[in-house]
Design an enzyme around this catalytic site. Structure first.
Site, PDB file in Angstrom:
ATOM      1  N   GLY A  14      -4.482  -4.269  -3.806  1.00  0.00           N
ATOM      2  CA  GLY A  14      -5.472  -3.234  -4.101  1.00  0.00           C
ATOM      3  C   GLY A  14      -4.700  -1.990  -4.483  1.00  0.00           C
ATOM      4  O   GLY A  14      -4.092  -1.363  -3.623  1.00  0.00           O
ATOM      5  N   HIS A  15      -4.654  -1.693  -5.767  1.00  0.00           N
ATOM      6  CA  HIS A  15      -3.851  -0.570  -6.254  1.00  0.00           C
ATOM      7  C   HIS A  15      -4.785   0.563  -6.676  1.00  0.00           C
ATOM      8  O   HIS A  15      -5.585   0.398  -7.594  1.00  0.00           O
ATOM      9  CB  HIS A  15      -2.959  -1.017  -7.423  1.00  0.00           C
ATOM     10  N   LYS A  22       1.835   2.135  -5.132  1.00  0.00           N
ATOM     11  CA  LYS A  22       2.362   1.573  -6.388  1.00  0.00           C
ATOM     12  C   LYS A  22       1.438   1.881  -7.566  1.00  0.00           C
ATOM     13  O   LYS A  22       1.893   2.237  -8.643  1.00  0.00           O
ATOM     14  CB  LYS A  22       2.522   0.041  -6.242  1.00  0.00           C
ATOM     15  N   GLN A  78       2.038  -6.039  -3.177  1.00  0.00           N
ATOM     16  CA  GLN A  78       2.482  -6.128  -1.781  1.00  0.00           C
ATOM     17  C   GLN A  78       3.787  -5.330  -1.600  1.00  0.00           C
ATOM     18  O   GLN A  78       4.001  -4.378  -2.335  1.00  0.00           O
ATOM     19  CB  GLN A  78       2.657  -7.595  -1.338  1.00  0.00           C
ATOM     20  N   ASP A  92       0.802  -1.223   0.000  1.00  0.00           N
ATOM     21  CA  ASP A  92       0.000   0.000   0.000  1.00  0.00           C
ATOM     22  C   ASP A  92       0.837   1.276   0.000  1.00  0.00           C
ATOM     23  O   ASP A  92       0.414   2.314   0.518  1.00  0.00           O
ATOM     24  CB  ASP A  92      -0.969   0.025   1.202  1.00  0.00           C
TER      25      ASP A  92
HETATM   26  P1  GDP Z   1      -0.729   0.349  -3.550  1.00  0.00           P
HETATM   27  O1  GDP Z   1      -1.324  -0.935  -3.085  1.00  0.00           O
HETATM   28  O2  GDP Z   1       0.749   0.418  -3.302  1.00  0.00           O
HETATM   29  O3  GDP Z   1      -1.060   0.689  -4.976  1.00  0.00           O
HETATM   30  O4  GDP Z   1      -1.372   1.487  -2.639  1.00  0.00           O
HETATM   31  P2  GDP Z   1      -2.929   1.620  -2.210  1.00  0.00           P
HETATM   32  O5  GDP Z   1      -3.680   2.110  -3.367  1.00  0.00           O
HETATM   33  O6  GDP Z   1      -3.398   0.401  -1.523  1.00  0.00           O
HETATM   34  O7  GDP Z   1      -2.819   2.708  -1.070  1.00  0.00           O
HETATM   35  C1  GDP Z   1      -2.267   3.960  -1.297  1.00  0.00           C
HETATM   36  C2  GDP Z   1      -3.324   5.005  -0.948  1.00  0.00           C
HETATM   37  O8  GDP Z   1      -2.715   6.272  -0.844  1.00  0.00           O
HETATM   38  C3  GDP Z   1      -4.392   5.161  -2.011  1.00  0.00           C
HETATM   39  O9  GDP Z   1      -5.589   5.547  -1.415  1.00  0.00           O
HETATM   40  C4  GDP Z   1      -3.845   6.288  -2.895  1.00  0.00           C
HETATM   41  O10 GDP Z   1      -4.871   6.994  -3.588  1.00  0.00           O
HETATM   42  C5  GDP Z   1      -3.211   7.156  -1.856  1.00  0.00           C
HETATM   43  N1  GDP Z   1      -2.027   7.935  -2.271  1.00  0.00           N
HETATM   44  C6  GDP Z   1      -1.054   7.611  -3.147  1.00  0.00           C
HETATM   45  N2  GDP Z   1      -0.083   8.547  -3.141  1.00  0.00           N
HETATM   46  C7  GDP Z   1      -0.467   9.480  -2.248  1.00  0.00           C
HETATM   47  C8  GDP Z   1       0.126  10.692  -1.763  1.00  0.00           C
HETATM   48  O11 GDP Z   1       1.218  11.077  -2.131  1.00  0.00           O
HETATM   49  N3  GDP Z   1      -0.591  11.391  -0.799  1.00  0.00           N
HETATM   50  C9  GDP Z   1      -1.789  10.977  -0.334  1.00  0.00           C
HETATM   51  N4  GDP Z   1      -2.388  11.718   0.592  1.00  0.00           N
HETATM   52  N5  GDP Z   1      -2.362   9.841  -0.770  1.00  0.00           N
HETATM   53  C10 GDP Z   1      -1.706   9.107  -1.686  1.00  0.00           C
HETATM   54  P1  IMO Z   2      -0.884  -4.188  -2.266  1.00  0.00           P
HETATM   55  O1  IMO Z   2      -0.418  -4.722  -3.595  1.00  0.00           O
HETATM   56  C1  IMO Z   2      -1.044  -4.609   2.071  1.00  0.00           C
HETATM   57  C2  IMO Z   2      -1.069  -8.688   3.686  1.00  0.00           C
HETATM   58  C3  IMO Z   2      -2.330  -9.134   4.400  1.00  0.00           C
HETATM   59  C4  IMO Z   2      -1.740 -10.126   5.395  1.00  0.00           C
HETATM   60  C5  IMO Z   2      -0.618 -10.772   4.588  1.00  0.00           C
HETATM   61  C6  IMO Z   2      -1.008 -12.091   3.937  1.00  0.00           C
HETATM   62  O2  IMO Z   2      -2.163  -3.456  -2.317  1.00  0.00           O
HETATM   63  O3  IMO Z   2       0.223  -3.430  -1.599  1.00  0.00           O
HETATM   64  P2  IMO Z   2      -2.546 -12.781   1.877  1.00  0.00           P
HETATM   65  O4  IMO Z   2      -3.942 -12.408   1.550  1.00  0.00           O
HETATM   66  O5  IMO Z   2      -1.542 -12.384   0.862  1.00  0.00           O
HETATM   67  O6  IMO Z   2      -2.395 -14.203   2.290  1.00  0.00           O
HETATM   68  O7  IMO Z   2      -2.218 -11.927   3.214  1.00  0.00           O
HETATM   69  O8  IMO Z   2      -0.253  -9.835   3.592  1.00  0.00           O
HETATM   70  N1  IMO Z   2      -1.278  -8.178   2.303  1.00  0.00           N
HETATM   71  C7  IMO Z   2      -1.216  -6.887   1.976  1.00  0.00           C
HETATM   72  N2  IMO Z   2      -1.066  -5.780   2.733  1.00  0.00           N
HETATM   73  N3  IMO Z   2      -1.132  -4.488   0.721  1.00  0.00           N
HETATM   74  C8  IMO Z   2      -1.255  -5.584  -0.045  1.00  0.00           C
HETATM   75  O9  IMO Z   2      -1.198  -5.515  -1.404  1.00  0.00           O
HETATM   76  C9  IMO Z   2      -1.361  -6.855   0.570  1.00  0.00           C
HETATM   77  N4  IMO Z   2      -1.513  -8.115   0.117  1.00  0.00           N
HETATM   78  C10 IMO Z   2      -1.460  -8.915   1.188  1.00  0.00           C
HETATM   79  O10 IMO Z   2      -2.979  -8.058   5.023  1.00  0.00           O
HETATM   80  O11 IMO Z   2      -1.144  -9.435   6.465  1.00  0.00           O
HETATM   81 MG    MG Z   3      -2.860  -1.605  -1.823  1.00  0.00          MG
END
Ligand code: GDP
Ligand code: IMO
Ligand code: MG
Length: 423
Positions: free
Chosen positions: A40-41, A16, A220, A13
């Site tokens: 979840g991107h 990415k 991840q 998270d």
């Molecule tokens: P990912 O799994 O690495 O793609 O990241 P996620 O989407 O799960 O979580 C990142 C969260 O931070 C999302 O809600 C993005 O919209 C948000 N986000 C990304 N870059 C920034 C930033 O620079 N500032 C803020 N406030 N939010 C951001």
């Molecule tokens: P993105 O790509 C954050 C965590 C789960 C749990 C562990 C194992 O959005 O960064 P799993 O379902 O893979 O067996 O869970 O890994 N986890 C993540 N945490 N971002 C993710 O993906 C994750 N994918 C799995 O919360 O601790």
């Molecule tokens: Mg994510």
């Protein structure tokens, strides 16, 4: 040409999705190489929010090939839902999406197994996303799994029934007797047949040979890697750089840049060690201003200060060439910013290395001055508060790796480039 790899360096998270979407127009191909619907991107384009679980984040650019590689575990149900959402928003993902015939299929019973095993673990649960990731990779390694290419084979139903029966037998043995709801799965399998299911390893290598640039999109983060994460509180794939070669079928000598993404602080969802976790109102403040709730499960993310030993470890195992620092805007309004520079171990030793027992490491902090003005509308580095610039310079020096991009908000436009990557 080369494959650049983009990796999360913490517990996922990091942002990415935003960065892959931002960089995608510099590439001909974007490819996912591991993980599955546990990812979840989030991508925000002109105020519209998309969360991708299975589909590469280059999908919003029509001219780019998007590849779901062999290292991915694919849930047809999630895939179908995601495609339908994209199409409803006017995006046309059918012509530029290619799925590896070697990617493993997540069956409804894999999800049931994930749930059952987590339940049995009780307070030692991993905190899995319950998407069936662990059981599917387990079947892959045990050489029992079904692959996407199998759906095109006349014997698919037979193979499916055999694997399902063995899952149900095991579930019944451990006290779980439900039957899977199969019709959404079979509908989704039929739906998938409309897409190009192919030898993506040839496709990718042909692209490299004709001079295309590929961006490999990690899911991840390094601290969830099956080998280098805080085992057993990890995911079931290699989230680190080597996963890109194995998960796409591209040789290591074609890897170019290895981009590492980190938040200006740390978050984690699920269980497991998190030395710099905050349990007080500061942690709550980060969660609130960073909207730190899971993009896949909606769970509140655990929040804490930046952990330099852990970040240095991730940089080391991946050979990171450039860093992208995300969510600096979230730290506006804090009097001081803390950064863990080393750990104190149980026996009193001080170290800046990640120990085998990560949960026994007590962080030792350095305190830096915070800033109080919002920065989310700033577009160049020179307008940023001096305290933030000092924070970035300090981190760059400590990590011995250039911080090339500063992200100050979730939108594509809220991105400050400190050094041009593509010259
Ligand atoms: P990912 O799994 O690495 O793609 O990241 P996620 O989407 O799960 O979580 C990142 C969260 O931070 C999302 O809600 C993005 O919209 C948000 N986000 C990304 N870059 C920034 C930033 O620079 N500032 C803020 N406030 N939010 C951001
Ligand atoms: P993105 O790509 C954050 C965590 C789960 C749990 C562990 C194992 O959005 O960064 P799993 O379902 O893979 O067996 O869970 O890994 N986890 C993540 N945490 N971002 C993710 O993906 C994750 N994918 C799995 O919360 O601790
Ligand atoms: Mg994510």
């Amino acid at each position: 040409m080369k494959t650049d790899v983009l990796l999360g360096l913490q517990w996922g998270d990091e942002g990415k999705g935003k960065i892959v979407d931002y960089l995608a127009n510099k590439y001909e191909v974007v490819a996912r190489f591991q993980g599955g619907p546990n990812a979840g991107h989030t991508i925000i384009i002109d105020g519209k929010k998309f969360i991708l679980h299975q589909i590469p984040s280059g999908i919003f650019r029509k001219e780019i090939m998007n590849i779901i590689g062999n290292g991915v575990v694919l849930d047809p149900i999630t895939f179908k839902k995601e495609i339908e959402k994209l199409e409803a928003a006017g995006i046309e993902p059918r012509d530029n999406l290619f799925i590896s015939q070697r990617a493993q299929l997540i069956l409804p019973t894999h999800r049931m197994l994930d749930q059952a095993w987590e339940t049995l673990k009780g307070k030692n649960k991993i905190g899995s996303t319950l998407k069936g990731i662990g059981p599917t990779y387990q079947d892959k390694i045990a050489r029992l799994g079904l692959r996407v290419g199998d759906i095109l084979d006349a014997s698919f139903q037979q193979k499916y029934e055999a694997l399902k029966a063995s899952h149900l037998k095991h579930l019944s043995d451990i006290g779980f007797a439900d039957e899977p709801d199969e019709s959404p799965f079979f509908e989704a399998v039929e739906f998938m047949k409309q897409f190009t299911i192919t030898e993506t390893e040839y496709l990718l290598n042909d692209q490299l040979n004709k001079g295309s640039k590929i961006l490999a999109e990690g899911a991840q983060g390094s601290l969830l890697d099956i080998d280098f994460g805080s085992y057993p509180f990890v995911t079931s794939s290699n989230t680190t750089v080597a996963g890109a070669c194995a998960g796409l079928g591209i040789p290591p000598n074609t890897i170019g840049e290895v981009f590492g993404i980190f938040k200006a602080y740390c978050t984690r969802v699920g269980s497991g060690p998190f030395p710099t976790e905050l349990f007080d109102e500061t942690g709550e403040k980060i969660r609130k201003s960073g909207a730190e709730f899971g993009a896949t499960t909606g769970r509140p993310r655990r929040c804490g200060w930046l952990d330099l030993p852990a970040l240095k470890y991730a940089i080391m195992v991946n050979g990171i060439s450039r860093l992208f620092m995300m969510k600096a805007d979230v730290l506006s309004g804090f009097d001081k910013i803390l950064v863990a520079t080393s750990y104190k171990l149980q026996d009193g030793t001080i170290t800046d290395r990640v120990p085998f027992d990560h949960h026994l490491a007590t962080p030792i902090y350095k305190e830096l001055p915070g800033w109080d003005i919002p920065i989310d509308e700033m577009t160049d580095e020179s307008s940023l508060p001096v305290e933030l610039r000092d924070y970035v310079n300090y981190l760059e020096q400590e990590l011995a790796t250039p911080i090339t991009v500063l992200s100050v908000g979730p939108d594509r436009s809220q991105t400050i480039i400190r050094e041009e990557i593509f010259v």
